[in-house]
Design a protein around this motif. Structure first.
Motif, PDB file in Angstrom:
ATOM      1  N   LEU A   1       0.799  -1.229   0.000  1.00 24.78           N
ATOM      2  CA  LEU A   1       0.000   0.000   0.000  1.00 24.78           C
ATOM      3  C   LEU A   1       0.832   1.279   0.000  1.00 24.78           C
ATOM      4  CD1 LEU A   1      -2.644  -1.075   2.697  1.00 24.78           C
ATOM      5  CD2 LEU A   1      -2.845  -1.247   0.201  1.00 24.78           C
ATOM      6  N   LYS A   2       2.140   1.172  -0.012  1.00 20.63           N
ATOM      7  CA  LYS A   2       2.989   2.350   0.201  1.00 20.63           C
ATOM      8  C   LYS A   2       2.870   3.397  -0.897  1.00 20.63           C
ATOM      9  CE  LYS A   2       7.071   0.248  -1.975  1.00 20.63           C
ATOM     10  NZ  LYS A   2       8.468  -0.213  -1.784  1.00 20.63           N
ATOM     11  N   ASP A   3       2.394   3.035  -2.083  1.00 20.36           N
ATOM     12  CA  ASP A   3       2.334   3.992  -3.191  1.00 20.36           C
ATOM     13  C   ASP A   3       0.958   4.618  -3.379  1.00 20.36           C
ATOM     14  OD1 ASP A   3       5.019   3.633  -3.843  1.00 20.36           O
ATOM     15  OD2 ASP A   3       4.558   1.869  -5.072  1.00 20.36           O
ATOM     16  N   PHE A   4       0.048   4.400  -2.423  1.00 20.81           N
ATOM     17  CA  PHE A   4      -1.311   4.945  -2.566  1.00 20.81           C
ATOM     18  C   PHE A   4      -1.475   6.228  -1.754  1.00 20.81           C
ATOM     19  CE2 PHE A   4      -1.996   0.490  -3.702  1.00 20.81           C
ATOM     20  CZ  PHE A   4      -2.713   0.651  -4.884  1.00 20.81           C
ATOM     21  N   ASP A   5      -2.179   7.179  -2.347  1.00 21.26           N
ATOM     22  CA  ASP A   5      -2.494   8.449  -1.680  1.00 21.26           C
ATOM     23  C   ASP A   5      -3.784   8.347  -0.876  1.00 21.26           C
ATOM     24  OD1 ASP A   5      -0.466  10.220  -3.217  1.00 21.26           O
ATOM     25  OD2 ASP A   5      -1.595   9.205  -4.809  1.00 21.26           O
ATOM     26  N   VAL A   6      -4.726   7.578  -1.377  1.00 23.68           N
ATOM     27  CA  VAL A   6      -6.052   7.441  -0.781  1.00 23.68           C
ATOM     28  C   VAL A   6      -6.369   5.957  -0.651  1.00 23.68           C
ATOM     29  CG1 VAL A   6      -8.528   7.893  -1.074  1.00 23.68           C
ATOM     30  CG2 VAL A   6      -6.837   9.621  -1.792  1.00 23.68           C
ATOM     31  N   ILE A   7      -6.898   5.563   0.508  1.00 25.79           N
ATOM     32  CA  ILE A   7      -7.285   4.172   0.715  1.00 25.79           C
ATOM     33  C   ILE A   7      -8.707   4.144   1.258  1.00 25.79           C
ATOM     34  CG2 ILE A   7      -6.786   2.019   1.915  1.00 25.79           C
ATOM     35  CD1 ILE A   7      -3.862   2.829   2.028  1.00 25.79           C
ATOM     36  N   CYS A   8      -9.565   3.365   0.598  1.00 20.60           N
ATOM     37  CA  CYS A   8     -10.946   3.167   1.035  1.00 20.60           C
ATOM     38  C   CYS A   8     -11.026   1.811   1.738  1.00 20.60           C
ATOM     39  CB  CYS A   8     -11.896   3.187  -0.157  1.00 20.60           C
ATOM     40  SG  CYS A   8     -11.898   4.740  -1.089  1.00 20.60           S
ATOM     41  N   VAL A   9     -11.562   1.807   2.942  1.00 14.12           N
ATOM     42  CA  VAL A   9     -11.583   0.582   3.742  1.00 14.12           C
ATOM     43  C   VAL A   9     -13.007   0.290   4.219  1.00 14.12           C
ATOM     44  CG1 VAL A   9      -9.205   0.881   4.518  1.00 14.12           C
ATOM     45  CG2 VAL A   9     -11.069   1.795   5.910  1.00 14.12           C
TER      46      VAL A   9
ATOM     47  N   VAL B   1      -6.694  -3.627   9.852  1.00 12.72           N
ATOM     48  CA  VAL B   1      -6.330  -2.769  10.985  1.00 12.72           C
ATOM     49  C   VAL B   1      -5.277  -1.756  10.537  1.00 12.72           C
ATOM     50  CG1 VAL B   1      -5.295  -2.718  13.281  1.00 12.72           C
ATOM     51  CG2 VAL B   1      -6.877  -4.571  12.656  1.00 12.72           C
ATOM     52  N   PHE B   2      -5.633  -0.490  10.635  1.00 14.51           N
ATOM     53  CA  PHE B   2      -4.680   0.589  10.370  1.00 14.51           C
ATOM     54  C   PHE B   2      -4.219   1.153  11.711  1.00 14.51           C
ATOM     55  CE2 PHE B   2      -6.126   0.136   6.136  1.00 14.51           C
ATOM     56  CZ  PHE B   2      -5.193   0.758   5.315  1.00 14.51           C
ATOM     57  N   ASP B   3      -3.167   0.520  12.261  1.00 13.57           N
ATOM     58  CA  ASP B   3      -2.600   0.987  13.527  1.00 13.57           C
ATOM     59  C   ASP B   3      -1.469   1.964  13.225  1.00 13.57           C
ATOM     60  OD1 ASP B   3      -0.599  -0.674  12.589  1.00 13.57           O
ATOM     61  OD2 ASP B   3      -0.893  -2.207  14.123  1.00 13.57           O
ATOM     62  N   LYS B   4      -0.814   2.420  14.269  1.00 12.55           N
ATOM     63  CA  LYS B   4       0.240   3.429  14.103  1.00 12.55           C
ATOM     64  C   LYS B   4       1.361   2.910  13.201  1.00 12.55           C
ATOM     65  CE  LYS B   4       3.530   6.286  16.710  1.00 12.55           C
ATOM     66  NZ  LYS B   4       3.293   7.469  15.851  1.00 12.55           N
ATOM     67  N   ALA B   5       1.742   1.658  13.378  1.00  9.27           N
ATOM     68  CA  ALA B   5       2.847   1.102  12.589  1.00  9.27           C
ATOM     69  C   ALA B   5       2.516   1.114  11.100  1.00  9.27           C
ATOM     70  CB  ALA B   5       3.157  -0.316  13.050  1.00  9.27           C
ATOM     71  N   LEU B   6       1.292   0.741  10.755  1.00 10.04           N
ATOM     72  CA  LEU B   6       0.923   0.725   9.340  1.00 10.04           C
ATOM     73  C   LEU B   6       0.795   2.139   8.794  1.00 10.04           C
ATOM     74  CD1 LEU B   6       0.112  -0.672   6.758  1.00 10.04           C
ATOM     75  CD2 LEU B   6      -2.218  -0.922   7.659  1.00 10.04           C
ATOM     76  N   ILE B   7       0.136   3.008   9.533  1.00  9.89           N
ATOM     77  CA  ILE B   7      -0.048   4.392   9.060  1.00  9.89           C
ATOM     78  C   ILE B   7       1.299   5.083   8.886  1.00  9.89           C
ATOM     79  CG2 ILE B   7      -0.966   6.652   9.707  1.00  9.89           C
ATOM     80  CD1 ILE B   7      -3.317   5.140  11.014  1.00  9.89           C
ATOM     81  N   ASP B   8       2.199   4.904   9.839  1.00  7.88           N
ATOM     82  CA  ASP B   8       3.522   5.532   9.742  1.00  7.88           C
ATOM     83  C   ASP B   8       4.337   4.954   8.590  1.00  7.88           C
ATOM     84  OD1 ASP B   8       2.958   7.163  11.857  1.00  7.88           O
ATOM     85  OD2 ASP B   8       4.123   6.023  13.333  1.00  7.88           O
ATOM     86  N   GLY B   9       3.999   3.736   8.160  1.00 11.23           N
ATOM     87  CA  GLY B   9       4.740   3.098   7.079  1.00 11.23           C
ATOM     88  C   GLY B   9       4.219   3.432   5.692  1.00 11.23           C
ATOM     89  N   LEU B  10       3.227   4.307   5.604  1.00 13.99           N
ATOM     90  CA  LEU B  10       2.644   4.668   4.313  1.00 13.99           C
ATOM     91  C   LEU B  10       2.852   6.167   4.067  1.00 13.99           C
ATOM     92  CD1 LEU B  10      -0.709   2.663   4.624  1.00 13.99           C
ATOM     93  CD2 LEU B  10       1.432   1.937   3.526  1.00 13.99           C
ATOM     94  N   PRO B  11       4.019   6.545   3.582  1.00 13.44           N
ATOM     95  CA  PRO B  11       4.379   7.968   3.493  1.00 13.44           C
ATOM     96  C   PRO B  11       3.513   8.770   2.537  1.00 13.44           C
ATOM     97  CG  PRO B  11       5.984   6.592   2.336  1.00 13.44           C
ATOM     98  CD  PRO B  11       5.101   5.667   3.102  1.00 13.44           C
ATOM     99  N   ARG B  12       2.904   8.116   1.538  1.00 15.72           N
ATOM    100  CA  ARG B  12       2.081   8.862   0.578  1.00 15.72           C
ATOM    101  C   ARG B  12       0.631   9.014   1.019  1.00 15.72           C
ATOM    102  NH1 ARG B  12       2.985   7.557  -5.748  1.00 15.72           N
ATOM    103  NH2 ARG B  12       1.009   8.704  -5.702  1.00 15.72           N
ATOM    104  N   LEU B  13       0.253   8.273   2.038  1.00 17.71           N
ATOM    105  CA  LEU B  13      -1.155   8.263   2.444  1.00 17.71           C
ATOM    106  C   LEU B  13      -1.611   9.632   2.936  1.00 17.71           C
ATOM    107  CD1 LEU B  13      -3.737   6.586   2.904  1.00 17.71           C
ATOM    108  CD2 LEU B  13      -2.860   6.072   5.206  1.00 17.71           C
TER     109      LEU B  13
END
Length: 317
Positions: free
Chosen positions: A48-56, A62-74
């Motif tokens: 998911l690292k290359d996505f600007d927008v994610i629909c869930v 689960v979008f926890d801190k570790a995942l959110i911090d790992g997605l710089p373009r989000l």
């Protein structure tokens, strides 16, 4: 703004592309439906690292801190529903990621609740399975008219279920920590204490929002107050009911049966004891999985993305 990369996750049934018209988002850039669901955070980050927008979808990935911090373009998360316990909103705010929600179709969950209640009361699964396997009648169904329905949480869903019960000639009682006698009366329902709710209900149905206050509220003590002939229905959130206490009550016939659409861990592990109890009817969290509700969710997600892209975000969480 440059062309966006937009991902749609959690489409477990692979139906999202047909439910609504996604063309408005395709006009903003690339739209991808992601159908793989790895549990490992590192794999999700890579995917998911290359996505600007994610629909869930609500309470799946689960979008926890570790995942959110790992997605710089989000930049934007759009979710089904106005609550999503799978999203760490604080972590999103710290990263500057906006989170937008959607309205829900208000009849999906109460209709499933009533379907489970009826199926459990009339022993429909066992009867249908007997017929399919070449047999005939195997049990004696229960009745609703004149019985007492206890509603734990008299919000919008609880009130709809109360209306169904009254149409079937049931007595309806309710309790929650915030419910007053006056509000219950306005809904045509009798207010009782917590203990009275569990003691008097022939069928008890749970309709509370999950919170630190409601987690584990249906515990061993509360289940112990119930009649051994009573039934429990939970289409709200799994952790509101102490699963081990419920399993113990069902295994030892201190409760006649239960119907669950929600669980403490989802998807439910393949070897979980809830999968094998003969007096349990279980469904895989389908309370909100209907055509009208999905259409509402996805249409509002599209609106959320378009509004954010125009600089006027809506339905912020």
């Amino acid at each position: 703004m440059s062309a966006l990369r937009i991902a749609v996750l959690d489409d477990w049934q692979a139906v999202a592309s047909q439910v609504v018209n996604w063309a408005p988002l395709q006009a903003l850039g690339e739209l991808v439906f992601v159908h793989d669901y790895p549990a490992a955070t590192a794999v999700l980050i890579e995917r998911l690292k290359d996505f600007d927008v994610i629909c869930v979808m609500r309470e799946r990935t689960v979008f926890d801190k570790a995942l959110i911090d790992g997605l710089p373009r989000l930049k934007l998360l759009a979710t089904g529903g106005m609550r999503n316990a799978a999203l760490d909103l604080n972590a999103a705010r710290e990263r500057g990621v906006l989170v937008c929600g959607s309205d829900s179709y208000k009849h999906a969950a109460p209709e499933l609740t009533w379907a489970l209640l009826m199926a459990l009361q009339r022993n429909l699964v066992a009867e249908a399975n007997s017929l399919r396997s070449g047999g005939w009648q195997v049990g004696l169904g229960g009745d609703l008219y004149g019985k007492t329905l206890g509603i734990l949480g008299l919000g919008s869903i609880g009130q709809k279920v109360a209306g169904y019960a009254k149409a079937f000639g049931m007595r309806v009682i309710a309790w929650s920590e915030n419910l007053t006698e006056a509000r219950a009366s306005e809904a045509g329902v009798t207010w009782v204490s917590k203990q009275q709710l569990f003691e008097q209900a022939d069928i008890l149905t749970v309709h509370l929002v999950l919170s630190p206050r409601s987690q584990g509220l249906v515990d061993a003590q509360a289940l112990g107050w119930m009649k051994p002939t009573a039934l429990l229905i939970n289409t709200s959130r799994g952790p509101i009911v102490d699963e081990q206490a419920l399993i113990d009550a069902l295994q030892h016939q201190r409760l006649a049966g239960a119907a669950l659409d929600v669980f403490a861990q989802e998807p439910l592990p393949a070897d979980h004891p809830l999968r094998s109890l003969p007096n349990l009817l279980a469904t895989p969290h389908i309370g909100y999985v209907t055509q009208n509700n999905y259409r509402q969710f996805f249409e509002h997600m599209i609106e959320d993305v378009l509004a954010w892209h125009a600089g006027t975000p809506i339905r912020l969480l």
